[in-house]
Design a protein around this motif. Structure first.
Motif, short mmCIF file in Angstrom:
data_model
loop_
_atom_site.label_atom_id
_atom_site.label_comp_id
_atom_site.label_asym_id
_atom_site.label_seq_id
_atom_site.Cartn_x
_atom_site.Cartn_y
_atom_site.Cartn_z
N SER A 42 -21.74 -60.53 6.74
CA SER A 42 -22.88 -61.38 6.38
C SER A 42 -24.12 -60.95 7.14
CB SER A 42 -22.58 -62.83 6.71
OG SER A 42 -21.42 -63.25 6.04
N THR A 43 -25.16 -60.64 6.38
CA THR A 43 -26.42 -60.20 6.99
C THR A 43 -27.52 -61.23 6.71
OG1 THR A 43 -26.94 -58.98 4.99
CG2 THR A 43 -25.82 -57.77 6.75
N HIS A 44 -28.69 -60.97 7.30
CA HIS A 44 -29.79 -61.94 7.14
C HIS A 44 -30.61 -61.63 5.90
CE1 HIS A 44 -32.28 -58.67 8.43
NE2 HIS A 44 -33.36 -59.42 8.44
N ASN A 68 -27.99 -62.96 3.44
CA ASN A 68 -28.39 -64.37 3.54
C ASN A 68 -27.25 -65.29 3.99
OD1 ASN A 68 -30.24 -66.47 3.43
ND2 ASN A 68 -29.68 -66.99 1.32
N GLU A 69 -26.16 -64.72 4.53
CA GLU A 69 -25.03 -65.56 4.96
C GLU A 69 -24.81 -65.48 6.46
OE1 GLU A 69 -22.81 -67.67 3.27
OE2 GLU A 69 -24.26 -67.55 1.66
N GLY A 98 -27.42 -64.18 14.47
CA GLY A 98 -27.02 -62.79 14.31
C GLY A 98 -26.08 -62.57 13.14
N PRO A 99 -25.81 -61.29 12.81
CA PRO A 99 -24.90 -60.97 11.71
C PRO A 99 -23.45 -61.28 12.09
CG PRO A 99 -25.58 -58.97 12.83
CD PRO A 99 -26.38 -60.09 13.44
N LYS A 100 -22.59 -61.38 11.09
CA LYS A 100 -21.19 -61.68 11.40
C LYS A 100 -20.25 -61.09 10.36
CE LYS A 100 -21.19 -66.15 9.00
NZ LYS A 100 -20.82 -67.56 9.06
N ILE A 101 -18.99 -60.98 10.77
CA ILE A 101 -17.93 -60.60 9.85
C ILE A 101 -16.99 -61.79 9.74
CG2 ILE A 101 -15.97 -59.08 9.45
CD1 ILE A 101 -17.36 -57.00 11.12
#
Length: 611
Positions: A385-387, A426-427, A432-435
């Motif tokens: 999940s990225t911004h 957008n998730e 920050g980003p996540k998996i």
RNA sequence: GCCAGUGUAGCUCAGGGGUAGAGCAACUGAUUCGUAAUCAGUAGGUCCCGGGUUCAAUUCCCGGCACUGGCUCCA
């Protein structure tokens, strides 16, 4: 539906069945207003607004009308119209209807206004029913081989809580009747492994009205699962250089103001405990302090980081805790163990320098894969999940450079380790980003079972620093990870994954000794065997009931006891035990010492059922 | 939180305006049995909670709670 994304044949059947459903509803209730009716994973639905409350009791006559429509074998006719013509028809109530009506087709009108100027507008007609629709459909209504309405639910128009709620009628359709029957058989099978049902049957956990909704009580059998998972986690984390910490279940308001969880996530937290103090400012009875149950462990761990000064030599610092968190999930969202209000997280926070990030992040992913191998977990999806740059400063911390940097690092790690993943913009979390690792429950609902997140924002808010080589203070990056998720969800998932047939190392009752008869020597030998196994930490019981051996076997099988050791006079004399494994049947007699050694090896190595 | 459905013994379920029913589980006794049910007996109920209608409510009506199916949400 997007014509550039053509549907499979099954989707076309289901999409067509949705139109037939709307046709049938229109015949019975001509004033029905329809919104959208797409195919979905296991069937189709159509959203309808109607004065009459449709209940399963109505399904019979709706299905009858649908059957007539299918038997008539109408052609699905596509026609491209001008925007003006479509608007005209919608205004006359002709869209998603059998004829012109007093009222406009209001949802279709709204949908029309949302279609971009350059896009073609098409109508589909089956018999008298005309609908606004991009298609595609099957050739004729008769191509729908088998269908059935399944349930009725409600849904907000366009999925927005502020919009009116429509009645959503769900159904399923197949090309052949046999396929549909197989589908319903499969559903019945799935219900059998529903963790809520197995949890009750196996005495794993319970809910109690006086304790509260979403607050599971772990019975002795379920607690065994928890302790085995914790043992696994603690071993792996110790080996990977983690240190264990413990933190309280609550904290003062101020900490959550610092972390940013208040006021943004206040809705998801239990309301505060307010302390009054006569001596406090504001006078007698005033609120002098507020405490919140923790909804996450990160702030407490940040405070532990801060409790002692750190040098770059201390990093990476890995703080682990099976922390208990409380979240006030909306009442309608609770679901057995999968969605609860009290949860024990396999949590840890790794504080590191940007240079150390890649190695740490990769080590976390390897820990995931190691766990998945132990559990034989193959059916999962890694979601990166990225911004969304458009929402910086609103949904996401406004630091474009850090987003770019950390997302590239995560993507790099994923590609380097050859892990299959999908990237979803957008998730991301706000920091920050996540998996996330997505899995599906027996009843088909999707859940995040594990998470691995980057946090480049909150450590700074807490003023976390380490003294770097050059004698300047720097803020560490934080990796927030929970490979085993929460006990609640992970065990809920494992129950369904194994259908309650846990491998030996996890089984609440690992061994049950079944003496044949109750002669004193047999009973004594059974107790001695139990004592020996328990001495090795094996969860062993003796069935000393007056049941016959058949009855004892039945009851042990029903309880899903992993290994049954039948002990009769014949075995006693031979120094043997007759081994029976749940789901595998009678494996025959083996020397007693060999049986015990096999059991211990299987437990120690955490072997799967197939091993 | 929203819409709909459901709520009877530990579990699965039947019933119904006037002593509450079954199977399994539990308990007691007998049975001494070699791999999915040995027999008999006993006990177990605020029919979810509160209010209303009624001579009488577990049953009908209203409200609440919980669960189920969805929707929304999910740090």
């Amino acid at each position: 539906m997007n014509p550039k994304n053509p549907m499979t044949e099954l989707e076309r059947i289901r999409h067509s069945a949705a139109h037939v459903l709307a046709t049938a509803i229109s015949r019975i209730w001509p004033d029905a207003q329809f919104a959208a009716g797409p195919p979905v994973e296991n069937g189709f639905y159509y959203d309808v607004q109607l004065g009459h409350r449709i209940s399963p009791e109505d399904f019979g006559r709706i299905e009858e009308e649908m059957g007539r429509e299918i038997k008539a074998n109408h052609v699905f006719e596509r026609r491209v119209v001008s925007r003006a013509e479509a608007m005209e028809m919608a205004t006359q109530g002709r869209l998603a209807a059998l004829a012109d009506r007093q009222e406009a087709s209001r949802f279709k009108l709204d949908i029309l206004t949302g279609i971009p100027e350059d896009e073609e507008i098409s109508l589909y007609t089956n018999g008298e029913f005309i609908d606004l629709c991009a298609g595609p459909h099957v050739m004729r209504t008769g191509n729908i081989g088998a269908f059935k309405l399944t349930h009725v639910a409600s849904a907000y128009y366009k999925g927005d809580e502020r919009n009116p709620q429509l009645q959503r009628i769900y159904g399923t359709a197949f090309k052949k009747k046999a396929e549909m029957e197989a589908y319903f058989t499969m559903l019945e099978e799935a219900k059998r492994r529903d963790h809520r049902k197995l949890g009750r049957e196996m005495d794993l956990f319970a809910f109690d009205d006086d304790v509260g909704p979403g607050l599971p009580l772990w019975l002795p059998n379920g607690t065994v699962l928890i302790e085995e998972l914790e043992k696994l986690a603690k071993e792996s984390e110790f080996a990977a250089g983690y240190q264990r910490v413990r933190t309280p279940h609550l904290a003062r308001e101020n900490m959550y103001l610092t972390s940013g969880h208040l006021p943004y996530y206040e809705e998801s937290m239990f309301p505060p405990m307010e302390l009054s103090d006569k001596n406090a400012e504001g006078g007698a009875g005033g609120v002098s302090d507020r405490y919140y149950l923790k909804a996450m462990n990160c702030p407490h761990h940040h405070k532990i980081f801060k409790a002692v000064p750190h040098s770059y030599r201390d990093l990476p610092l890995r703080l682990a805790e099976y922390g208990t968190c409380y979240r006030y999930e909306q009442s309608g969202e609770l679901l057995g163990l999968m969605r609860v209000r009290s949860m024990q997280m396999n949590d840890a926070h790794i504080y590191c320098t940007p240079a150390q990030f890649e190695e740490e992040f990769m080590a976390v992913n390897e820990m995931y894969l190691k766990y998945f191998k132990i559990f034989g977990l193959k059916d999962y999806l890694m979601r990166f999940s990225t911004h969304d740059p458009a929402r910086l400063g609103e949904k996401f911390v406004n630091d474009p450079e850090m987003w770019k940097q950390t997302e590239e690092m995560v993507r790099g790690v994923l590609q380097k380790s050859g892990i299959n993943y999908v990237e979803v913009p957008n998730e991301a979390a706000f920091y920050g980003p996540k998996i996330d690792v997505q899995v599906w429950s027996a009843i088909g609902r999707e859940f995040t079972i594990a998470t691995n997140q980057v946090d480049f924002a909150v450590p700074a808010r807490f003023g976390l620093v380490y003294k770097d080589r050059d004698n300047t203070e720097k803020t560490p990056l934080c990796i927030h990870r929970a490979p085993l998720g929460t006990h609640e969800r992970f065990i809920g998932f494992l129950i369904e994954h194994y259908a309650g047939n846990f491998p030996l190392w996890l089984a609440p009752e690992q061994v049950r000794i079944l003496p044949i008869g109750d002669e004193p020597e047999l009973v004594e030998a059974a107790s001695a065997l139990r004592a020996e196994l328990r001495g090795h930490g094996v969860r062993a019981e003796v069935d000393a009931s007056s049941d016959k051996i058949n009855g004892k076997v039945l009851r042990a099988e029903e309880a899903k006891v992993h290994t049954m050791l039948v002990l009769g006079r014949r075995d006693l004399e031979a120094g043997a035990l007759s081994v029976r494994v749940h789901g595998k049947g009678n494996l025959g007699a083996k020397p007693r010492g060999e049986v015990v050694a096999d059991l211990l090896a299987s437990i120690r190595e955490r072997r799967g059922n197939e091993a």
